[in-house]
Enzyme design. Structure first.
Site, PDB file in Angstrom:
ATOM      1  N   THR A  71       0.812  -1.216   0.086  1.00  0.00           N
ATOM      2  CA  THR A  71      -0.007   0.117   0.124  1.00  0.00           C
ATOM      3  C   THR A  71       0.943   1.276   0.229  1.00  0.00           C
ATOM      4  O   THR A  71       1.961   0.969   0.835  1.00  0.00           O
ATOM      5  CB  THR A  71      -0.873  -0.002   1.091  1.00  0.00           C
ATOM      6  OG1 THR A  71      -1.655  -1.218   1.283  1.00  0.00           O
ATOM      7  CG2 THR A  71      -1.904   1.215   1.167  1.00  0.00           C
ATOM      8  N   ALA A  93      -2.274   4.392  -3.759  1.00  0.00           N
ATOM      9  CA  ALA A  93      -2.580   3.253  -4.150  1.00  0.00           C
ATOM     10  C   ALA A  93      -2.862   2.133  -2.975  1.00  0.00           C
ATOM     11  O   ALA A  93      -2.093   1.722  -2.373  1.00  0.00           O
ATOM     12  CB  ALA A  93      -1.266   2.625  -4.944  1.00  0.00           C
ATOM     13  N   GLY A  94      -4.303   1.911  -2.771  1.00  0.00           N
ATOM     14  CA  GLY A  94      -4.634   1.291  -1.622  1.00  0.00           C
ATOM     15  C   GLY A  94      -5.402   0.102  -2.599  1.00  0.00           C
ATOM     16  O   GLY A  94      -4.730  -1.091  -2.808  1.00  0.00           O
ATOM     17  N   ARG A 125      -6.386 -14.714   2.621  1.00  0.00           N
ATOM     18  CA  ARG A 125      -7.803 -14.452   2.966  1.00  0.00           C
ATOM     19  C   ARG A 125      -8.368 -15.564   3.840  1.00  0.00           C
ATOM     20  O   ARG A 125      -9.313 -15.002   4.605  1.00  0.00           O
ATOM     21  CB  ARG A 125      -8.640 -14.162   1.649  1.00  0.00           C
ATOM     22  CG  ARG A 125      -8.358 -12.746   0.996  1.00  0.00           C
ATOM     23  CD  ARG A 125      -8.823 -12.644  -0.313  1.00  0.00           C
ATOM     24  NE  ARG A 125      -8.462 -11.260  -0.875  1.00  0.00           N
ATOM     25  CZ  ARG A 125      -8.031 -10.839  -2.154  1.00  0.00           C
ATOM     26  NH1 ARG A 125      -8.156 -11.738  -3.097  1.00  0.00           N
ATOM     27  NH2 ARG A 125      -7.618  -9.742  -2.497  1.00  0.00           N
ATOM     28  N   GLU A 146      -6.301  -7.089   3.563  1.00  0.00           N
ATOM     29  CA  GLU A 146      -6.254  -8.048   2.570  1.00  0.00           C
ATOM     30  C   GLU A 146      -7.487  -8.130   1.560  1.00  0.00           C
ATOM     31  O   GLU A 146      -7.888  -8.976   1.210  1.00  0.00           O
ATOM     32  CB  GLU A 146      -6.611  -9.411   3.409  1.00  0.00           C
ATOM     33  CG  GLU A 146      -5.741 -10.525   3.077  1.00  0.00           C
ATOM     34  CD  GLU A 146      -4.390 -10.495   3.923  1.00  0.00           C
ATOM     35  OE1 GLU A 146      -4.197  -9.680   4.736  1.00  0.00           O
ATOM     36  OE2 GLU A 146      -3.557 -11.347   3.616  1.00  0.00           O
ATOM     37  N   GLY A 147      -7.638  -6.843   1.070  1.00  0.00           N
ATOM     38  CA  GLY A 147      -8.760  -6.493   0.120  1.00  0.00           C
ATOM     39  C   GLY A 147     -10.057  -6.283   0.750  1.00  0.00           C
ATOM     40  O   GLY A 147     -10.722  -6.932   1.632  1.00  0.00           O
ATOM     41  N   THR A 148     -10.593  -5.096   0.468  1.00  0.00           N
ATOM     42  CA  THR A 148     -11.681  -4.572   1.451  1.00  0.00           C
ATOM     43  C   THR A 148     -12.999  -5.645   1.046  1.00  0.00           C
ATOM     44  O   THR A 148     -12.606  -6.254  -0.198  1.00  0.00           O
ATOM     45  CB  THR A 148     -12.308  -3.094   0.905  1.00  0.00           C
ATOM     46  OG1 THR A 148     -12.646  -2.975  -0.382  1.00  0.00           O
ATOM     47  CG2 THR A 148     -10.998  -2.255   1.386  1.00  0.00           C
ATOM     48  N   GLN A 175     -15.799  -4.776  -0.260  1.00  0.00           N
ATOM     49  CA  GLN A 175     -16.208  -4.417  -1.487  1.00  0.00           C
ATOM     50  C   GLN A 175     -15.490  -5.146  -2.546  1.00  0.00           C
ATOM     51  O   GLN A 175     -16.201  -5.754  -3.659  1.00  0.00           O
ATOM     52  CB  GLN A 175     -16.432  -2.911  -1.780  1.00  0.00           C
ATOM     53  CG  GLN A 175     -17.288  -1.975  -1.050  1.00  0.00           C
ATOM     54  CD  GLN A 175     -16.800  -1.594   0.089  1.00  0.00           C
ATOM     55  OE1 GLN A 175     -15.855  -2.147   1.006  1.00  0.00           O
ATOM     56  NE2 GLN A 175     -17.262  -0.593   0.534  1.00  0.00           N
TER      57      GLN A 175
HETATM   58  C1  LIG Z   1      -4.443  -1.852  10.352  1.00  0.00           C
HETATM   59  C2  LIG Z   1      -3.984  -1.855   8.836  1.00  0.00           C
HETATM   60  C3  LIG Z   1      -2.952  -2.770   8.497  1.00  0.00           C
HETATM   61  C4  LIG Z   1      -2.847  -2.735   7.283  1.00  0.00           C
HETATM   62  N1  LIG Z   1      -1.591  -3.492   7.082  1.00  0.00           N
HETATM   63  C5  LIG Z   1      -1.272  -3.444   5.623  1.00  0.00           C
HETATM   64  C6  LIG Z   1       0.164  -4.249   5.221  1.00  0.00           C
HETATM   65  O1  LIG Z   1       0.636  -5.025   6.188  1.00  0.00           O
HETATM   66  N2  LIG Z   1       0.643  -4.111   3.975  1.00  0.00           N
HETATM   67  C7  LIG Z   1      -0.058  -3.575   3.159  1.00  0.00           C
HETATM   68  O2  LIG Z   1       0.584  -3.316   2.043  1.00  0.00           O
HETATM   69  N3  LIG Z   1      -1.265  -2.788   3.363  1.00  0.00           N
HETATM   70  C8  LIG Z   1      -1.611  -2.762   4.643  1.00  0.00           C
HETATM   71  N4  LIG Z   1      -2.851  -2.173   4.825  1.00  0.00           N
HETATM   72  C9  LIG Z   1      -3.683  -1.383   3.685  1.00  0.00           C
HETATM   73  C10 LIG Z   1      -4.629  -2.170   3.492  1.00  0.00           C
HETATM   74  O3  LIG Z   1      -4.550  -3.189   2.705  1.00  0.00           O
HETATM   75  C11 LIG Z   1      -5.590  -1.038   2.538  1.00  0.00           C
HETATM   76  O4  LIG Z   1      -6.015   0.029   3.315  1.00  0.00           O
HETATM   77  C12 LIG Z   1      -6.711  -1.417   1.888  1.00  0.00           C
HETATM   78  O5  LIG Z   1      -6.219  -2.128   0.866  1.00  0.00           O
HETATM   79  C13 LIG Z   1      -7.722  -0.505   1.352  1.00  0.00           C
HETATM   80  O6  LIG Z   1      -6.990   0.544   0.839  1.00  0.00           O
HETATM   81  P1  LIG Z   1      -7.349   2.036   1.166  1.00  0.00           P
HETATM   82  O7  LIG Z   1      -7.239   2.265   2.600  1.00  0.00           O
HETATM   83  O8  LIG Z   1      -6.500   3.015   0.199  1.00  0.00           O
HETATM   84  O9  LIG Z   1      -8.914   2.200   0.521  1.00  0.00           O
HETATM   85  P2  LIG Z   1      -9.312   2.814  -0.845  1.00  0.00           P
HETATM   86  O10 LIG Z   1      -8.767   2.009  -1.797  1.00  0.00           O
HETATM   87  O11 LIG Z   1      -9.043   4.285  -0.929  1.00  0.00           O
HETATM   88  O12 LIG Z   1     -10.771   2.432  -0.719  1.00  0.00           O
HETATM   89  C14 LIG Z   1     -11.745   3.411  -0.047  1.00  0.00           C
HETATM   90  C15 LIG Z   1     -13.001   2.885  -0.022  1.00  0.00           C
HETATM   91  O13 LIG Z   1     -13.515   2.616  -1.607  1.00  0.00           O
HETATM   92  C16 LIG Z   1     -13.740   1.292  -1.843  1.00  0.00           C
HETATM   93  N5  LIG Z   1     -13.456   1.086  -3.287  1.00  0.00           N
HETATM   94  C17 LIG Z   1     -12.266   1.298  -3.951  1.00  0.00           C
HETATM   95  N6  LIG Z   1     -12.074   0.850  -5.072  1.00  0.00           N
HETATM   96  C18 LIG Z   1     -13.152   0.342  -5.329  1.00  0.00           C
HETATM   97  C19 LIG Z   1     -13.989  -0.226  -6.424  1.00  0.00           C
HETATM   98  N7  LIG Z   1     -13.495  -0.415  -7.515  1.00  0.00           N
HETATM   99  N8  LIG Z   1     -15.485  -0.709  -6.309  1.00  0.00           N
HETATM  100  C20 LIG Z   1     -16.265  -0.629  -5.091  1.00  0.00           C
HETATM  101  N9  LIG Z   1     -15.540   0.030  -4.078  1.00  0.00           N
HETATM  102  C21 LIG Z   1     -14.334   0.278  -4.050  1.00  0.00           C
HETATM  103  C22 LIG Z   1     -13.115   0.437  -0.696  1.00  0.00           C
HETATM  104  O14 LIG Z   1     -13.670  -0.683  -0.620  1.00  0.00           O
HETATM  105  C23 LIG Z   1     -13.029   1.166   0.424  1.00  0.00           C
HETATM  106  O15 LIG Z   1     -14.424   1.207   1.047  1.00  0.00           O
HETATM  107  C24 LIG Z   1      -3.367  -1.989   6.126  1.00  0.00           C
HETATM  108  C25 LIG Z   1      -4.194  -1.216   6.680  1.00  0.00           C
HETATM  109  C26 LIG Z   1      -4.632  -1.162   7.814  1.00  0.00           C
HETATM  110  C27 LIG Z   1      -5.651  -0.066   8.484  1.00  0.00           C
END
Ligand SMILES: Cc1cc2nc3c(=O)[nH]c(=O)nc-3n(C[C@H](O)[C@H](O)[C@H](O)COP(=O)(O)OP(=O)(O)OC[C@H]3O[C@@H](n4cnc5c(N)ncnc54)[C@H](O)[C@@H]3O)c2cc1C
Length: 380
Positions: free
Chosen positions: A122, A126-127, A239, A359-361, A363
């Site tokens: 992340t 790029a989430g 997952r 691990e992938g939201t 959604q």
């Molecule tokens: C406690 C914690 C531990 C973590 N550990 C790690 C780690 O070890 N390594 C790592 O790499 N990352 C890690 N992460 C990051 C985590 O994987 C991301 O937060 C997650 O993938 C979501 O990305 P984002 O937060 O940028 O949300 P965004 O991608 O900005 O999404 C925001 C919202 O929009 C929705 N959304 C986005 N795109 C779509 C779509 N195409 N269709 C429908 N809905 C959509 C999402 O579901 C979400 O509800 C961690 C996060 C947290 C909070």
């Protein structure tokens, strides 16, 4: 019914460890946001890290179902600790599948927790959309030069090695990323402060920054430009692990709620005698069991080498949503007490929420399930 004698034995060992060692300190770990090295050392001695690593590489060589039952029991004890087990499993799966002999020499240190690992995808922009990463690795003599940064990385404040996804071909989209094993004590690596989170507060999460970090040639894991595919391919197992952890959170909530409903009295009766409370308990129990069966089904598909993508997403999505809903019910059974710090169900509710995000939201899990349905049919 689903577990063989070995799987039951490992489950019972993990359950006893969770009851005797983890649960008594879960509340203080949450309060102090402390990394529990002493617990990880004990877990390493019991072989609870790198459960799927084959015996010839120093692991116990258990299957995914065994991994899942361990994750449930640890998650029932305290999900931050299960999370560490899940992280080591992800990294070791990558190393077992794609590592060279030299890279695999790192495994014993990872399994003993002598060296702590981080899984780094992340970035600020790029989430969910991993294709947006801008961290780059460019060739530099025999090695590479890494620039960029990662956020919200589990273990970032304490890790010794990061498995970092970086762009190695700007024009090639998802086919232009590679994974690098980065020594996080190398020159040019800096760490952001520890994040303060809603739940799973003993997990240390933070940022990593890379400024002209020199990487040796051996740092490239697997094939160049195949990193996205490699990272995603281990996420099915990841997952299942998160889904199992979520089942464990739900189970802990159910146990606490049943105990409380059997002792708390109002209107001269135990609250368990009121139908409104009974329905909460019944809904918790049935959804936890349904989630557990989805986890077992996905794990068994992976173990049989079947296409398990939909099963893993269904397990993760259902179990994550279940854990949030059913720990909320546990808080409800406790009434006002459930909202007060120090009561286990209050922490469980906070801990559950992340299961819908990392691990992938959820959604994205729904998108994967729908995509698989459209590709392979409704009976797939
Ligand atoms: C406690 C914690 C531990 C973590 N550990 C790690 C780690 O070890 N390594 C790592 O790499 N990352 C890690 N992460 C990051 C985590 O994987 C991301 O937060 C997650 O993938 C979501 O990305 P984002 O937060 O940028 O949300 P965004 O991608 O900005 O999404 C925001 C919202 O929009 C929705 N959304 C986005 N795109 C779509 C779509 N195409 N269709 C429908 N809905 C959509 C999402 O579901 C979400 O509800 C961690 C996060 C947290 C909070």
């Amino acid at each position: 019914m689903f577990l063989n004698a070995t799987q039951e034995q490992v489950r019972d060992m993990a359950r006893a460890f969770a009851d005797e060692v983890i649960r008594p300190v879960a509340e203080s770990l949450d309060r102090d946001e402390r990394f529990p090295s002493e617990i990880y050392d004990e877990m390493a001695k019991l072989g609870l890290f790198g459960i799927g690593v084959p015996e010839n590489l120093g692991g116990p060589g258990f299957d995914t179902l065994t991994y899942a039952v361990v994750m449930e029991e640890l998650g029932r004890g305290y999900s931050s600790i299960a999370d560490q087990c899940g992280l080591v499993e992800l990294i070791s799966t990558l190393l077992v599948r794609h590592g060279t002999e030299e890279q695999q020499k790192l495994l014993p240190d990872f399994l003993s927790m002598k060296a702590k690992v981080a899984y780094c995808i992340t970035e600020p922009e790029a989430g969910t959309d991993v294709s947006g990463i801008i961290t780059t690795a460019v060739r530099d003599g025999a090695g590479w030069r890494l620039n960029g940064g990662k956020i919200w990385i589990h273990n970032a404040p304490v890790a010794d090695y990061g498995f970092v996804l970086a762009r190695t071909n700007k024009e090639a989209g998802n086919r232009g990323m590679s994974i690098f094993i980065v020594d996080l004590h190398a020159e040019g690596v800096t760490r952001g402060p520890k994040e303060h989170k809603m739940g799973q507060r003993a997990s240390q999460v933070g940022a990593l920054n890379f400024a002209d970090v020199r990487l040796p040639s051996w740092a490239l894991l697997g094939e160049e430009n195949r990193g996205f595919h490699m990272m995603m391919s281990v996420l099915d197992k990841g997952r299942v692990g998160i889904a199992a952890l979520a089942v464990g959170i739900g189970q802990a909530g159910l146990e606490a709620a049943v105990d409380y409903a059997g002792t708390r009295k109002q209107f001269g009766k135990q609250i368990a005698e009121f139908q409104g409370v009974q329905w909460l308990l019944a809904d918790m129990a049935k959804d936890i069991e349904a989630a557990r069966l989805l986890v077992y089904s996905a794990a068994m598909k992976l173990d049989r080498g079947e296409d398990a993508t939909k099963a893993c997403s269904m397990a993760k999505c259902f179990a994550g949503d279940m854990a949030v809903q059913r720990t909320s019910d546990a808080v409800q059974v406790f009434g006002g007490s459930g909202y007060i710090r120090g009561f286990e169900v209050e922490r469980l509710y906070r801990d559950a929420k992340i299961c819908q995000i990392y691990e992938g939201t959820n959604q994205i899990q729904r998108m994967i399930i729908a995509r698989e349905l459209m590709k392979k049919g409704a009976r797939s």
